[in-house]
Design an enzyme around this catalytic site. Sequence first.
Site, PDB file in Angstrom:
ATOM      1  N   ALA A   1       7.647  43.722  -0.254  1.00 45.21           N
ATOM      2  CA  ALA A   1       7.365  44.054  -1.654  1.00 45.21           C
ATOM      3  C   ALA A   1       7.623  42.867  -2.572  1.00 45.21           C
ATOM      4  O   ALA A   1       6.877  42.640  -3.533  1.00 45.21           O
ATOM      5  CB  ALA A   1       8.192  45.255  -2.086  1.00 45.21           C
ATOM      6  N   GLY A   2       8.681  42.115  -2.296  1.00 43.54           N
ATOM      7  CA  GLY A   2       8.967  40.952  -3.128  1.00 43.54           C
ATOM      8  C   GLY A   2       7.889  39.900  -3.029  1.00 43.54           C
ATOM      9  O   GLY A   2       7.546  39.244  -4.028  1.00 43.54           O
ATOM     10  N   ASP A   3       7.324  39.727  -1.838  1.00 42.83           N
ATOM     11  CA  ASP A   3       6.238  38.763  -1.663  1.00 42.83           C
ATOM     12  C   ASP A   3       4.989  39.225  -2.402  1.00 42.83           C
ATOM     13  O   ASP A   3       4.275  38.422  -3.020  1.00 42.83           O
ATOM     14  CB  ASP A   3       5.928  38.584  -0.180  1.00 42.83           C
ATOM     15  CG  ASP A   3       7.156  38.185   0.623  1.00 42.83           C
ATOM     16  OD1 ASP A   3       8.015  37.468   0.070  1.00 42.83           O
ATOM     17  OD2 ASP A   3       7.251  38.598   1.798  1.00 42.83           O
TER      18      ASP A   3
ATOM     19  N   TYR B   1      14.728  36.121  15.928  1.00 40.76           N
ATOM     20  CA  TYR B   1      14.783  35.218  17.082  1.00 40.76           C
ATOM     21  C   TYR B   1      13.985  33.972  16.674  1.00 40.76           C
ATOM     22  O   TYR B   1      12.860  33.755  17.132  1.00 40.76           O
ATOM     23  CB  TYR B   1      14.205  35.892  18.330  1.00 40.76           C
ATOM     24  CG  TYR B   1      15.046  37.062  18.790  1.00 40.76           C
ATOM     25  CD1 TYR B   1      16.012  36.907  19.783  1.00 40.76           C
ATOM     26  CD2 TYR B   1      14.898  38.321  18.202  1.00 40.76           C
ATOM     27  CE1 TYR B   1      16.813  37.980  20.183  1.00 40.76           C
ATOM     28  CE2 TYR B   1      15.686  39.399  18.610  1.00 40.76           C
ATOM     29  CZ  TYR B   1      16.638  39.214  19.594  1.00 40.76           C
ATOM     30  OH  TYR B   1      17.421  40.278  19.988  1.00 40.76           O
TER      31      TYR B   1
ATOM     32  N   GLU C   1       6.299  33.337   2.728  1.00 39.68           N
ATOM     33  CA  GLU C   1       5.362  32.466   2.017  1.00 39.68           C
ATOM     34  C   GLU C   1       3.907  32.754   2.401  1.00 39.68           C
ATOM     35  O   GLU C   1       3.019  32.764   1.537  1.00 39.68           O
ATOM     36  CB  GLU C   1       5.711  30.997   2.285  1.00 39.68           C
ATOM     37  CG  GLU C   1       7.113  30.621   1.822  1.00 39.68           C
ATOM     38  CD  GLU C   1       8.212  30.980   2.824  1.00 39.68           C
ATOM     39  OE1 GLU C   1       9.391  30.791   2.481  1.00 39.68           O
ATOM     40  OE2 GLU C   1       7.891  31.449   3.945  1.00 39.68           O
TER      41      GLU C   1
ATOM     42  N   ASP D   1       3.832  44.156   6.875  1.00 35.90           N
ATOM     43  CA  ASP D   1       4.383  43.014   6.163  1.00 35.90           C
ATOM     44  C   ASP D   1       3.355  42.445   5.188  1.00 35.90           C
ATOM     45  O   ASP D   1       3.706  41.875   4.156  1.00 35.90           O
ATOM     46  CB  ASP D   1       4.790  41.914   7.155  1.00 35.90           C
ATOM     47  CG  ASP D   1       6.248  42.033   7.565  1.00 35.90           C
ATOM     48  OD1 ASP D   1       6.723  43.177   7.645  1.00 35.90           O
ATOM     49  OD2 ASP D   1       6.885  41.001   7.791  1.00 35.90           O
TER      50      ASP D   1
ATOM     51  N   LYS E   1      13.963  40.458 -11.022  1.00 28.80           N
ATOM     52  CA  LYS E   1      13.459  41.756 -10.565  1.00 28.80           C
ATOM     53  C   LYS E   1      14.640  42.713 -10.399  1.00 28.80           C
ATOM     54  O   LYS E   1      15.626  42.364  -9.757  1.00 28.80           O
ATOM     55  CB  LYS E   1      12.732  41.596  -9.231  1.00 28.80           C
ATOM     56  CG  LYS E   1      11.560  40.628  -9.281  1.00 28.80           C
ATOM     57  CD  LYS E   1      11.019  40.330  -7.890  1.00 28.80           C
ATOM     58  CE  LYS E   1      12.014  39.510  -7.080  1.00 28.80           C
ATOM     59  NZ  LYS E   1      11.523  39.209  -5.702  1.00 28.80           N
TER      60      LYS E   1
ATOM     61  N   GLY F   1      12.477  47.643 -13.215  1.00 23.65           N
ATOM     62  CA  GLY F   1      11.478  46.776 -13.799  1.00 23.65           C
ATOM     63  C   GLY F   1      11.814  45.320 -13.587  1.00 23.65           C
ATOM     64  O   GLY F   1      12.665  44.967 -12.766  1.00 23.65           O
TER      65      GLY F   1
END
Length: 339
Positions: A284-286, A128, A60, A322, A253, A258
């Site tokens: 990449a998804g974020d 962790y 997030e 990240d 996705k 695509g």
Amino acid sequence: MPHPTAGSRTAGSRTAGPARAEPTAADVVCLGETMAVLSPPDDRPLADQSALRLSIGGAESNVACGLAALGHRAAWLSRVGDDAFGRRIRVELAARGVQVDAVGVDPVHPTGVYFKDPGPDATRPLYYRSGSAAAHMGPELARAPELRGPRVVHVSGITAALSGSCARLLEEIVVRRTPWGAAADRPVVSFDVNHRPALWQGRAADAAAALRDLARAADLVFVGRDEAEALWGTRHPDDIASLLAPAPLVVVKDAEHGATSYAAGGEVTFAPAPAVEVVEPVGAGDAFAAGYLSGVLEDADEESRLRRAHRSAATALRSRDDIPDLSIATSTALTGRCP
């Protein structure tokens, strides 16, 4: 109910006058855990390394950083420990332009940590984070004043997996809409399924039900075709969208192929992904979500939203960080062009 396909305010605009007293100037509030990240400097396995690099990462807050880099006002809402990692997280996010004033500091529970372990096919995360400060977030956080002013509130399924209290928090925000009550001017609730099997060990059936129900209750859903197949046995994007109805807008996705968006009115939009030489897929998804939400904030048409999402994701795929610098993709993201 707000609909992400029909924005009524331009980017950065607010309702003027004392009738709307907003506790935050953020366009988007992103809620979830951020951890300290320890990663190798190269692609050798963790066991072969003698030194590690310290950074930060969380789905997030990654989205919040991406939106800030793309010129939007983004805030992060969470809890961190009263420790060096928690301080590092708040300082770095603030330096990236993310508002962190509302982040709670837990004097008892620590900030979560994860390690990256490169492998021949993928980088494996070693978490962790059990009992972390963020895992102790609960439904009372849904009443935070920072949630009442933004145009978009972004959450993910990762939070639902952290603890029972975190799962109840998401239910208050996504399902019950507790922060807004009967208010007509509510934000778009954006939900990234973000299925992390390692966080649901021994609870696969719980994950499938919980993430499906949250997705159905959201205004905007991001989901990978592969994770939908793993969770619900649905392989085709059309079937995934049908499963998650009545969500007003579902974005599926499909990796290098695509992404396809499905609006409640029946409109289907596909945008191919650009060819990218992948360095590491983490984040990449974020970045995709940040690019897409940037389009939502600017009332861009659906194809442009998807194309700028692809451009942002491509930037992340070329980086080991990240939190890649999405500002380098701003010009192409804003035009919606894709090679």
